[in-house]
Design an enzyme around this catalytic site. Sequence first.
Site, PDB file in Angstrom:
ATOM      1  N   HIS A 125       0.803  -1.129   0.113  1.00 23.92           N
ATOM      2  CA  HIS A 125       0.018  -0.078  -0.050  1.00 23.92           C
ATOM      3  C   HIS A 125       0.863   1.094   0.233  1.00 23.92           C
ATOM      4  CE1 HIS A 125      -3.934  -2.115   1.796  1.00 23.92           C
ATOM      5  NE2 HIS A 125      -3.227  -2.596   0.782  1.00 23.92           N
ATOM      6  N   GLU A 141       1.193   3.711   1.955  1.00 28.10           N
ATOM      7  CA  GLU A 141       1.969   4.012   3.252  1.00 28.10           C
ATOM      8  C   GLU A 141       3.100   3.055   3.533  1.00 28.10           C
ATOM      9  OE1 GLU A 141      -2.586   4.304   4.079  1.00 28.10           O
ATOM     10  OE2 GLU A 141      -1.354   3.451   2.586  1.00 28.10           O
ATOM     11  N   CYS A 144      -5.946   1.724   6.181  1.00 23.24           N
ATOM     12  CA  CYS A 144      -6.457   0.467   6.526  1.00 23.24           C
ATOM     13  C   CYS A 144      -5.761  -0.089   8.051  1.00 23.24           C
ATOM     14  CB  CYS A 144      -6.272  -0.670   5.467  1.00 23.24           C
ATOM     15  SG  CYS A 144      -4.720  -1.134   5.073  1.00 23.24           S
ATOM     16  N   CYS A 162      -1.929  -0.579   7.475  1.00 22.71           N
ATOM     17  CA  CYS A 162      -1.176   0.634   7.221  1.00 22.71           C
ATOM     18  C   CYS A 162      -1.290   1.323   8.762  1.00 22.71           C
ATOM     19  CB  CYS A 162      -1.789   1.569   6.282  1.00 22.71           C
ATOM     20  SG  CYS A 162      -1.344   0.658   4.497  1.00 22.71           S
TER      21      CYS A 162
END
Length: 214
Positions: free
Chosen positions: A105, A107, A136, A139
């Site tokens: 992701h 992040e 999420c 993260c």
Amino acid sequence: MTIPFFAAETLQAHHCCLPDGISYHSIPDSLSVDVAGSRARHQLELSTQQFWTLEDVRWMYQALALAQRGAELGEVPVGAILVHEQQMIGKGFNEPIGRHDATAHAEIVALRDACSHLKNYRLPSNTTLYVTLEPCTMCMGALIHARVARLVYAANEPRAGMVGSQMDLSAQDFYNHVITVQRGLCSEHSSQLLKRFFRARRQLAKQKKSDVKK
């Protein structure tokens, strides 16, 4: 100095003052949104008086540019920037498809970038993460472990966001680190970017299905 963040056209419409030396047009054009279609949202912003520094706006703008790069590669458009003392120390955009990595992701990519360069699994004090979509579960856990001090995100993620939409992990008292959270900066721009991406992907899938039938 801080200013209310709105698209340039909206700032003018509501006669908002900017700091000396800053013009309405110095805010990037690509951050602007349709004023007529967003009037209710802007009125709400005015009433709640959310303030952002010019630096916050510019860092989020760079995160949005990264999100756009991801979209061009067929990735869900989310971008992230890590900043310490007004210096970028890490950046990333969604790359699970390109990297063949479910954890890639935006992040996480930004954290790996920063930690690799700093040679430390924890970030310097007072590091801020700017990300275009609410993080999420995975993260948020990574941000806590990396000791991110401040999180600024653009759009809410109603389905699986873990900073208020489904649960607020930043408010849980069992963690040994607290992250300051601010939300809503460039939210409309981020939302529209995501909507365009998924609309185009649906249209492409529909076209492929139609071509198969032929």
